[in-house]
Design a protein around this motif. Structure first.
Motif, PDB file in Angstrom:
ATOM      1  N   SER A  59     -12.375   3.421 -32.552  1.00 34.00           N
ATOM      2  CA  SER A  59     -12.981   4.738 -32.443  1.00 34.00           C
ATOM      3  C   SER A  59     -13.997   4.752 -31.300  1.00 34.00           C
ATOM      4  O   SER A  59     -14.597   3.718 -30.968  1.00 34.00           O
ATOM      5  N   SER A  60     -14.236   5.922 -30.747  1.00 35.75           N
ATOM      6  CA  SER A  60     -15.224   6.067 -29.662  1.00 35.75           C
ATOM      7  C   SER A  60     -16.650   5.894 -30.158  1.00 35.75           C
ATOM      8  O   SER A  60     -17.575   5.739 -29.353  1.00 35.75           O
ATOM      9  N   ILE A  61     -16.855   5.900 -31.480  1.00 30.17           N
ATOM     10  CA  ILE A  61     -18.211   5.742 -32.010  1.00 30.17           C
ATOM     11  C   ILE A  61     -18.535   4.284 -32.321  1.00 30.17           C
ATOM     12  O   ILE A  61     -19.601   3.977 -32.835  1.00 30.17           O
ATOM     13  N   ARG A  62     -17.623   3.399 -31.976  1.00 30.15           N
ATOM     14  CA  ARG A  62     -17.863   1.973 -32.195  1.00 30.15           C
ATOM     15  C   ARG A  62     -18.761   1.379 -31.108  1.00 30.15           C
ATOM     16  O   ARG A  62     -18.856   1.887 -29.997  1.00 30.15           O
ATOM     17  N   GLN A  63     -19.391   0.237 -31.463  1.00 32.20           N
ATOM     18  CA  GLN A  63     -20.091  -0.597 -30.501  1.00 32.20           C
ATOM     19  C   GLN A  63     -19.753  -2.053 -30.802  1.00 32.20           C
ATOM     20  O   GLN A  63     -19.267  -2.374 -31.891  1.00 32.20           O
ATOM     21  N   ALA A  64     -20.008  -2.934 -29.846  1.00 32.87           N
ATOM     22  CA  ALA A  64     -19.766  -4.360 -30.077  1.00 32.87           C
ATOM     23  C   ALA A  64     -20.835  -4.898 -31.021  1.00 32.87           C
ATOM     24  O   ALA A  64     -22.032  -4.735 -30.766  1.00 32.87           O
ATOM     25  N   PRO A  65     -20.454  -5.516 -32.129  1.00 34.63           N
ATOM     26  CA  PRO A  65     -21.452  -6.083 -33.044  1.00 34.63           C
ATOM     27  C   PRO A  65     -22.182  -7.243 -32.398  1.00 34.63           C
ATOM     28  O   PRO A  65     -21.614  -7.981 -31.586  1.00 34.63           O
ATOM     29  N   ARG A  66     -23.460  -7.399 -32.733  1.00 37.76           N
ATOM     30  CA  ARG A  66     -24.247  -8.479 -32.146  1.00 37.76           C
ATOM     31  C   ARG A  66     -24.039  -9.798 -32.886  1.00 37.76           C
ATOM     32  O   ARG A  66     -24.162 -10.868 -32.300  1.00 37.76           O
ATOM     33  N   CYS A  67     -23.730  -9.735 -34.183  1.00 31.79           N
ATOM     34  CA  CYS A  67     -23.656 -10.944 -35.002  1.00 31.79           C
ATOM     35  C   CYS A  67     -22.238 -11.501 -35.030  1.00 31.79           C
ATOM     36  O   CYS A  67     -21.262 -10.759 -35.212  1.00 31.79           O
ATOM     37  N   SER A  68     -22.127 -12.819 -34.893  1.00 26.72           N
ATOM     38  CA  SER A  68     -20.814 -13.472 -34.903  1.00 26.72           C
ATOM     39  C   SER A  68     -20.168 -13.451 -36.286  1.00 26.72           C
ATOM     40  O   SER A  68     -18.972 -13.700 -36.412  1.00 26.72           O
ATOM     41  N   HIS A  69     -20.943 -13.147 -37.327  1.00 23.79           N
ATOM     42  CA  HIS A  69     -20.424 -13.139 -38.691  1.00 23.79           C
ATOM     43  C   HIS A  69     -19.977 -11.747 -39.141  1.00 23.79           C
ATOM     44  O   HIS A  69     -19.527 -11.584 -40.280  1.00 23.79           O
ATOM     45  N   PHE A  70     -20.118 -10.750 -38.265  1.00 24.31           N
ATOM     46  CA  PHE A  70     -19.733  -9.394 -38.637  1.00 24.31           C
ATOM     47  C   PHE A  70     -18.242  -9.339 -38.988  1.00 24.31           C
ATOM     48  O   PHE A  70     -17.401  -9.913 -38.302  1.00 24.31           O
TER      49      PHE A  70
END
Length: 420
Positions: A59-70
């Motif tokens: 989706s266009s409302i996504r962002q890259a998560p900062r945490c490797s455990h996401f």
């Protein structure tokens, strides 16, 4: 089974909702606009929760998560969602549940904001629970919503346990030694409290090693846990340092103890306090469910005459210490909220547990208090309290949402109720 489609909405508990061929699936870690393919699902609480799925298009409302455990850790369902969209969806879900349109204020910090973390120490790993798996543990190497020093805390724990051979807790068999590592960080004073919750009473040589590995802490506790419940609670014993650490929220200082509850986002707490302060009216305030005096001491510092009632005697003791520390004359008493004479107060503050007010709502409805300020982390409980009890005597005049919990579906609401 393989069903592909677009996530159309978000559920009340923050899961993406997929509707395909008149079938409805709830997909964790997904958001409106995502295209997903669901391979497996399990029925839980009357819903089908996707357990095996693939994200085909973002989706266009996504962002890259900062945490490797996401995507595995159950702590942050919404870390893959742009922050402005998190706020929008929280306000949307709150309005859907309560019928109330409210302004939402974002957290001043969305990383490193949590002032406490309870790391489970299990045979399957050390960290936080896996989403949807009560026996699964994510073996953490980081937690960016808690602290930059998370890795240091966990490394100290793992080295300590390796040297002393203290066993971790077995979640399935309910046996073992160390069950939780609780770390509390005061964001504005920099003080750190470490509390190890274990099922063993340690000999002196183990306590000596414990002190050595956590020598960086300002307050060090070992809590003896005598039950098998999977929660970070035990009888605390001070091992080294001070009995309390301090947190400073603008001009108010609070004492923190292993057994005391404190709001988890120190940076957003002033927004919450000011919302309560702005909604309070008159001079005399009754603070039901007063806890350690978080709201009561703040209001007393601003000239209100405050009386607090709390069922937990230890919390009342802490509230009195906080009042004395800040030089205010607020009084706090041990008592049950539902048995408290409301009396002649201008404003009643209620910050009930997640289940809501229940019978206290009827007590308030029959009182002569002109204003109630209701603080809620559970909009469904507020709705029930209002519809069943408070609506008889009060109307909702104002509401504001404070994002105390970035990257999760949760939000704190402050509602101002006026006598009809």
């Amino acid at each position: 089974m393989k069903l592909t489609g677009r996530i159309g909405s978000i559920s009340d508990d923050g899961l993406g909702v997929l509707k395909v061929e008149n079938r409805e699936f709830y997909v964790p870690f997904t958001y409106p606009g995502d295209v997903v393919s669901v391979k497996k699902a399990k029925r839980r609480f009357g819903r089908k929760i996707a357990t095996d799925f693939v994200l085909i298009k973002e989706s266009s409302i996504r962002q890259a998560p900062r945490c490797s455990h996401f995507g595995t850790c159950g702590g942050c369902l919404w870390q893959g969602l742009k922050y402005r969209e998190q706020l929008r969806l929280k306000a949307e879900v709150f309005e859907r549940i309560t019928g109330i349109e409210a302004e939402i204020k974002g957290s001043p910090k969305i990383w490193g904001f949590r002032n406490v973390s309870n790391f489970i120490v299990a045979t399957s790993g050390t960290g936080l629970k896996e989403y949807g798996n009560p026996l699964g543990v994510v073996n953490l190497v980081e937690c960016p919503v808690f602290s930059k020093r998370t890795a240091r805390y966990l490394r100290a724990l793992r080295d300590f346990m390796e040297e002393t051979q203290v066993r971790p807790w077995n979640l399935r068999k309910k046996t073992g030694g160390v069950h939780y590592l609780q770390v509390k960080e005061s964001k504005f004073t920099g003080e750190v409290m470490v509390n190890l919750i274990a099922h063993v009473d340690p000999p002196d040589e183990i306590l000596e090693a414990f002190r050595d590995y956590f020598s960086f802490s300002d307050s060090l506790y070992w809590s003896l846990k005598t039950d098998e419940r999977d929660d970070p609670r035990g009888e605390p014993r001070l091992v080294a340092g001070r009995h309390y650490i301090r947190e400073r929220v603008e001009d108010v200082t609070y004492l923190i103890h292993p057994n005391s509850f404190f709001q988890t986002n120190s940076y957003a707490l002033p927004l919450l306090m000011k919302a309560v302060e702005d909604f309070a009216d008159g001079e005399r305030v009754l603070d039901l469910y007063s806890g350690v005096g978080t709201f009561g001491v703040w209001l007393a510092k601003r000239g209100f005459e405050v009386a607090g009632v709390e069922v937990n005697p230890f919390a009342v003791e802490m509230a009195r210490k906080n009042a004395e520390l800040n030089g205010v004359s607020a009084t706090f008493h041990v008592g049950r909220a539902e048995e408290t004479p409301i009396g002649d107060y201008d404003t009643v503050i209620v910050d009930p547990p997640r289940k809501g007010l229940r019978e206290v709502g009827e007590l308030l409805a029959k009182s002569s208090v002109e204003r109630v300020v209701y603080i809620s982390c559970n909009p469904k409980a507020f709705r029930l309290d209002y519809e069943r009890h408070l609506k008889k005597s009060y109307r909702i005049e104002n509401a504001i949402l404070i994002d105390m919990f970035p990257h999760t579906p949760h939000v704190e609401a402050v509602l101002m109720l006026e006598k009809k």
